[in-house]
Design a protein around this motif. Structure first.
Motif, short mmCIF file in Angstrom:
data_model
loop_
_atom_site.label_atom_id
_atom_site.label_comp_id
_atom_site.label_asym_id
_atom_site.label_seq_id
_atom_site.Cartn_x
_atom_site.Cartn_y
_atom_site.Cartn_z
N THR A 153 24.11 24.25 -61.83
CA THR A 153 24.82 24.24 -60.59
C THR A 153 24.25 23.24 -59.71
OG1 THR A 153 25.33 26.58 -60.34
CG2 THR A 153 25.83 25.47 -58.51
N GLU A 154 22.87 23.00 -59.75
CA GLU A 154 22.28 21.78 -59.37
C GLU A 154 22.67 20.57 -59.94
OE1 GLU A 154 19.49 19.17 -57.52
OE2 GLU A 154 20.69 20.73 -56.80
N ILE A 155 23.03 20.46 -61.04
CA ILE A 155 23.21 19.24 -61.79
C ILE A 155 24.63 19.06 -61.66
CG2 ILE A 155 23.67 18.69 -64.15
CD1 ILE A 155 21.12 20.04 -65.29
N LEU A 156 25.59 19.88 -61.37
CA LEU A 156 26.99 19.78 -60.92
C LEU A 156 26.82 18.95 -59.44
CD1 LEU A 156 29.30 22.50 -61.54
CD2 LEU A 156 29.66 20.42 -62.16
N THR A 165 28.06 8.28 -54.06
CA THR A 165 27.36 7.18 -53.79
C THR A 165 27.53 5.87 -54.43
OG1 THR A 165 25.18 7.95 -54.98
CG2 THR A 165 25.59 8.69 -52.67
N VAL A 166 28.18 6.02 -55.73
CA VAL A 166 28.23 4.79 -56.55
C VAL A 166 29.52 3.77 -55.83
CG1 VAL A 166 30.13 5.78 -58.11
CG2 VAL A 166 28.61 3.77 -58.81
N ASN A 167 30.16 4.57 -55.18
CA ASN A 167 31.66 4.03 -54.47
C ASN A 167 31.40 3.96 -53.06
OD1 ASN A 167 33.02 3.70 -57.07
ND2 ASN A 167 33.23 5.81 -56.80
N GLN A 168 30.35 4.54 -52.19
CA GLN A 168 30.40 4.79 -50.99
C GLN A 168 28.87 4.40 -50.32
OE1 GLN A 168 33.03 5.07 -48.95
NE2 GLN A 168 34.44 5.92 -50.27
N LYS A 169 28.98 3.78 -49.14
CA LYS A 169 27.70 3.13 -48.66
C LYS A 169 26.90 4.35 -48.11
CE LYS A 169 29.19 -1.84 -48.49
NZ LYS A 169 29.27 -2.80 -47.66
N VAL A 170 26.58 5.20 -48.70
CA VAL A 170 25.88 6.45 -48.13
C VAL A 170 25.04 6.74 -48.90
CG1 VAL A 170 27.74 7.13 -46.60
CG2 VAL A 170 27.76 7.95 -48.78
N ALA A 171 24.08 7.83 -48.60
CA ALA A 171 23.10 8.51 -49.59
C ALA A 171 23.27 10.05 -48.94
CB ALA A 171 21.60 8.03 -49.09
N THR A 172 22.98 10.88 -50.01
CA THR A 172 23.05 12.37 -49.71
C THR A 172 21.68 12.91 -49.12
OG1 THR A 172 22.78 12.90 -51.87
CG2 THR A 172 25.10 12.32 -50.97
N PRO A 173 21.71 13.60 -48.25
CA PRO A 173 20.19 14.35 -47.77
C PRO A 173 19.82 15.42 -48.55
CG PRO A 173 22.18 14.97 -46.12
CD PRO A 173 22.55 14.06 -47.12
N ALA A 174 18.71 16.00 -48.21
CA ALA A 174 18.42 17.24 -48.96
C ALA A 174 19.28 18.34 -48.81
CB ALA A 174 16.68 17.70 -48.14
N ASP A 175 19.42 19.04 -49.87
CA ASP A 175 20.18 19.94 -49.90
C ASP A 175 21.86 19.92 -49.69
OD1 ASP A 175 17.96 21.68 -50.54
OD2 ASP A 175 17.57 22.17 -48.43
N TRP A 176 21.99 18.60 -49.86
CA TRP A 176 23.67 18.13 -49.48
C TRP A 176 24.51 19.02 -50.77
CZ3 TRP A 176 26.74 16.01 -53.10
CH2 TRP A 176 28.07 15.24 -52.56
N ASP A 181 27.68 16.31 -44.50
CA ASP A 181 27.38 15.15 -43.95
C ASP A 181 26.51 14.38 -44.99
OD1 ASP A 181 28.85 15.69 -41.75
OD2 ASP A 181 27.11 16.27 -40.58
N CYS A 182 26.53 13.06 -44.73
CA CYS A 182 25.74 11.91 -45.36
C CYS A 182 24.87 11.11 -44.66
CB CYS A 182 26.74 11.04 -46.25
SG CYS A 182 27.81 12.14 -47.57
N MET A 183 24.01 10.30 -45.20
CA MET A 183 23.29 9.38 -44.35
C MET A 183 23.91 8.03 -44.63
SD MET A 183 21.19 11.82 -43.32
CE MET A 183 20.15 10.91 -42.42
#
Length: 219
Positions: A153-156, A165-176, A181-183
């Motif tokens: 499930t974590e790998i999903l 993130t390959v298409n959007q200028k964001v990063a995903t935070p811990a436990d996202w 919400d994104c960073m």
């Protein structure tokens, strides 16, 4: 060894679904290659069984799955019947398993677990996970020891982050998780961030540096 961003090797794969070149099998899809130490072992049975249940979720994301160990194809095929019995699912096994009997892939990809050996004293494969993009480049790798089963499930969740993130200028935070919400990337200047993410907000911190910028997940 393959580093992040490297093109993944295009090896000849001998599998339970026939023989093919790895890149031909990937095609234009995302792919996950995951290894296990040995057939007919308890943790591996739970892992590959769990993946069979998650295949529809990976399919939704355009991700192909392929497993690998140092056992031969006939061993894989026999063990598959045990996995199907354990999972109480007698349908077709939904993904191929690679035979790496000579350990050439395990060695070249850094998947050997020195603490685990077979009856002949040869090292077994660890529980590796490689996520490969449609461009055939390595996007993520994880190595687990034989004693620790993986959380697929974590790998999903990781796939969701990579594909976002390959298409959007964001990063995903811990436990996202998907939809959270994104960073905003630190490399995005504030005037551009205002245009791209009009609902973003900056979290104040003692340093007064405006680097903690949160935005709803972009569509």
């Amino acid at each position: 060894m393959v580093n992040l961003g490297d093109v993944f090797p295009n090896f000849d794969a001998k599998t339970t679904h026939g023989d093919f070149k790895f890149h031909d099998w990937i095609g234009d899809s995302w792919a996950i290659l995951f290894s296990h130490p040995a057939d007919y072992t308890p943790v591996c049975t739970t892992e590959l069984g769990r993946v069979t249940k998650l295949v529809p979720e990976f399919n939704k994301r355009g991700v192909k799955l392929i497993a690998l160990s140092c056992d031969n194809v006939e061993s894989h095929k026999g063990w598959i019947e045990d996995i199907k019995s354990y999972m109480k699912d007698q349908g077709d096994f939904p993904y191929p398993i690679i035979s790496d009997s000579d350990r050439s892939l395990a060695v070249s990809l850094g998947m050997v677990d020195p603490a685990e050996k077979d009856a002949a004293g040869l090292p077994l494969t660890c529980r590796a996970v490689f996520i490969i993009g449609p461009d055939k480049k390595l996007k993520l790798s994880m190595l687990y020891p034989a004693t620790t089963g993986r959380n697929f499930t974590e790998i999903l969740r990781v796939v969701d982050s990579l594909q976002l993130t390959v298409n959007q200028k964001v990063a995903t935070p811990a436990d996202w998780v998907n939809g959270g919400d994104c960073m905003v990337l630190p490399t995005i200047k504030e005037d551009e961030a205002a245009k791209l993410f009009p609902n973003h907000k900056t979290i104040p911190v003692p340093s007064k540096k405006p680097y903690l910028r949160i935005t709803p997940q972009p569509k």
